[in-house]
Every structure is written in structure tokens, then in C-alpha cells.
Design an enzyme around this catalytic site. Structure first.
Site, PDB file in Angstrom:
ATOM      1  N   ASP A  24      21.547  19.327 -31.975  1.00 55.25           N
ATOM      2  CA  ASP A  24      20.832  19.056 -30.714  1.00 55.25           C
ATOM      3  C   ASP A  24      21.466  19.671 -29.464  1.00 55.25           C
ATOM      4  OD1 ASP A  24      19.486  17.610 -32.588  1.00 55.25           O
ATOM      5  OD2 ASP A  24      19.697  15.671 -31.619  1.00 55.25           O
ATOM      6  N   LYS A 129      13.631  17.470 -35.890  1.00 56.26           N
ATOM      7  CA  LYS A 129      13.754  16.095 -36.389  1.00 56.26           C
ATOM      8  C   LYS A 129      13.206  15.118 -35.355  1.00 56.26           C
ATOM      9  CE  LYS A 129      18.581  15.759 -34.840  1.00 56.26           C
ATOM     10  NZ  LYS A 129      18.714  14.548 -34.057  1.00 56.26           N
ATOM     11  N   CYS A 162      23.291  11.139 -31.910  1.00 51.22           N
ATOM     12  CA  CYS A 162      22.831  11.963 -33.044  1.00 51.22           C
ATOM     13  C   CYS A 162      23.967  12.466 -33.934  1.00 51.22           C
ATOM     14  CB  CYS A 162      21.975  13.116 -32.529  1.00 51.22           C
ATOM     15  SG  CYS A 162      20.403  12.494 -31.889  1.00 51.22           S
TER      16      CYS A 162
HETATM   17  C1  C5J Z   1      21.058  12.901 -29.252  1.00 46.97           C
HETATM   18  C2  C5J Z   1      20.153  11.179 -27.825  1.00 46.97           C
HETATM   19  N1  C5J Z   1      20.817  14.138 -29.632  1.00 46.97           N
HETATM   20  N2  C5J Z   1      21.322  10.944 -27.237  1.00 46.97           N
HETATM   21  N3  C5J Z   1      20.015  12.198 -28.743  1.00 46.97           N
HETATM   22  O1  C5J Z   1      22.182  12.429 -29.332  1.00 46.97           O
HETATM   23  O2  C5J Z   1      19.172  10.524 -27.549  1.00 46.97           O
END
Ligand code: C5J
Length: 237
Positions: A24, A129, A162
Site C-alpha cells: 500500500d 485488495k 495493513c
Molecule cells: C493501510 C490503513 N494500508 N491504514 N491502510 O494500512 O487504513
């Protein structure tokens, strides 16, 4: 095998059976005007992860490793967004709303994409995802098993959401996970520190923690030993 200094003890891994996960690294989390900022966070701190992750990516590419880039986000019609995720809290914009970089956390929008510095190259996997755990609602496990992957080097944002969700899910599926602490970050430094401590605690209950420098040094040492071994073999024969 490469032997990388790590907490709580050295991490041994075989590059042929290892994938690099880049979780991400999206504009929505790392740039102003995206999902992270709508939740009230200062997103600038996450950018410290970019430079070390660039170096790890380069090393992984040189070793011919499988690289998987994940992106959290939803279909434009939001059919994969359950109300529990959409309606929780009090963000300035909700998932699917129009923001400065397109619709928040929606696939195909500029904000949903990966930051340019860490952009995938041809042949690397891009995995979209809907959730925090990269295995939830995706074919990640199938992709990794099809390549015989047993070890995961994990980078990405954010550490306690994540990255942690994915490391725990991977650990339960039998993967040996190494998290690189300078290649991951949180909007909350104390959450990052606690997460990394929890991962390595109790004899690596979820996995190992190391740094990009220790990883890169161990890769270089292993290449040096392989070269010395080849020279010695040539002399002996
Ligand atoms: C991730 C989030 N990628 N913090 N998403 O950690 O909502």
C-alpha cells in the site's frame, strides 16, 4: 541461504523462495488530500520509507525475486465496500467521495495508485485488495504458492494496520516473515514501535524485524562468499 541479522535472532532466507511485499505505498496514504489525511493524519512522515524501500526493491530486482505490490481500495461502484468500513468514524471525506486526487480509495483513481518512486516494473504483481490483510479477498496465497514462495520480506504502510494484518495472516499460512523497520511507517510512532516489538516477541511469534541496511549488507556478504567459493573451486580443480 542468506543470513540477515534480525530481532529476535538471525533470519535465514533463500532468495529463490522469497517474495518482496510492498504494501500500500499509495498516494492515498502518503500524500496530502488522500484517505490518510481525511482521517486527520499528518501523512508526510510516511515518506521516510521511500528511500530505503527503493534500495530494497533494486536488490530484489537484481536477485530476480518475485515482487508483489498491493493497493488497498474499492471498485468504482463500491460493491466491495461494506457499510462497516464506509460509515465508521468521522472523516472529512468518505471512501468513494471526490477528493483532490480523485475519488478516495477507489481503483483507477490517481490517489489509489502507487507513489512514482516505488512504481512496479513489468513482470511484478499488482494486487488490489478490499481489506487491510493482503490475503483477504485476494489470490495472494495462490500466487505465492505457485512460485514456491516460503519467505516474505515485508515493507509498506501503515505498520500497525495493513502491514501487521498481512504479516499475521502470512504467518498463519506458514510463511517466514521479515519486516524491515525503516521500510514501514505509521502515522503514530508509538504504534509502529509496539507493533514491531509484538511481531518479534516470544521467539518471533509473528516474524522477524530488521533494517534495510542489515538486509542489503547480508545480501552483499553472501554474494562475496559465493564469489570466493567459486574462485577457490576454480583453483582446486
Ligand atoms: C493501510 C490503513 N494500508 N491504514 N491502510 O494500512 O487504513
Amino acid at each position: 541461504m542468506i543470513n540477515t541479522p534480525a530481532k529476535p535472532f538471525p533470519y535465514q532466507w533463500d532468495p529463490a523462495k522469497t517474495a518482496l511485499l510492498c504494501i500500500d505505498f499509495q498516494r492515498d496514504f502518503m500524500e496530502p488530500g488522500g484517505f490518510g489525511e481525511t482521517l486527520g493524519n499528518d501523512v508526510s512522515t510516511l515518506r521516510t520509507t521511500i528511500e530505503p524501500t527503493e534500495k530494497v526493491l533494486e536488490a530484489a530486482r537484481n536477485l530476480g525475486m518475485l515482487v508483489v505490490h498491493t493497493r488497498e481500495g474499492h471498485r468504482p461502484d463500491l460493491t466491495d465496500l461494506h457499510p462497516a468500513k464506509r460509515d465508521r468514524g468521522n472523516p472529512t471525506l468518505r471512501i468513494g467521495d471526490d477528493g483532490p486526487r480523485g475519488r478516495i480509495l477507489v481503483r483507477g483513481e490517481v490517489g489509489h495508485d502507487i507513489v512514482p518512486e516505488l512504481y512496479p516494473v513489468e513482470g511484478e504483481v499488482i494486487l488490489d485488495k478490499p481489506g487491510k490483510d493482503s490475503f483477504y479477498g485476494t489470490d495472494l496465497d495462490v500466487i505465492l504458492k505457485a512460485r514456491g514462495i516460503e519467505y516474505l520480506l515485508i515493507t509498506g504502510v501503515t505498520t500497525e494496520v495493513c502491514v501487521q494484518s498481512t504479516a499475521r495472516a502470512a504467518n498463519d499460512r506458514g510463511y517466514e516473515c521479515l519486516i524491515l523497520e525503516d521500510c514501514t511507517d505509521s502515522y503514530f510512532p508509538e504504534f509502529k514501535a509496539s507493533t514491531l516489538d509484538m511481531i518479534a516477541a516470544q521467539g518471533a511469534i509473528v516474524g522477524w524485524v530488521s533494517t534495510s541496511a542489515e538486509l542489503l549488507d547480508s545480501i552483499a556478504s553472501s554474494a562475496d562468499s559465493a564469489e570466493e567459493g567459486a574462485v577457490q573451486n576454480a583453483k582446486d580443480s
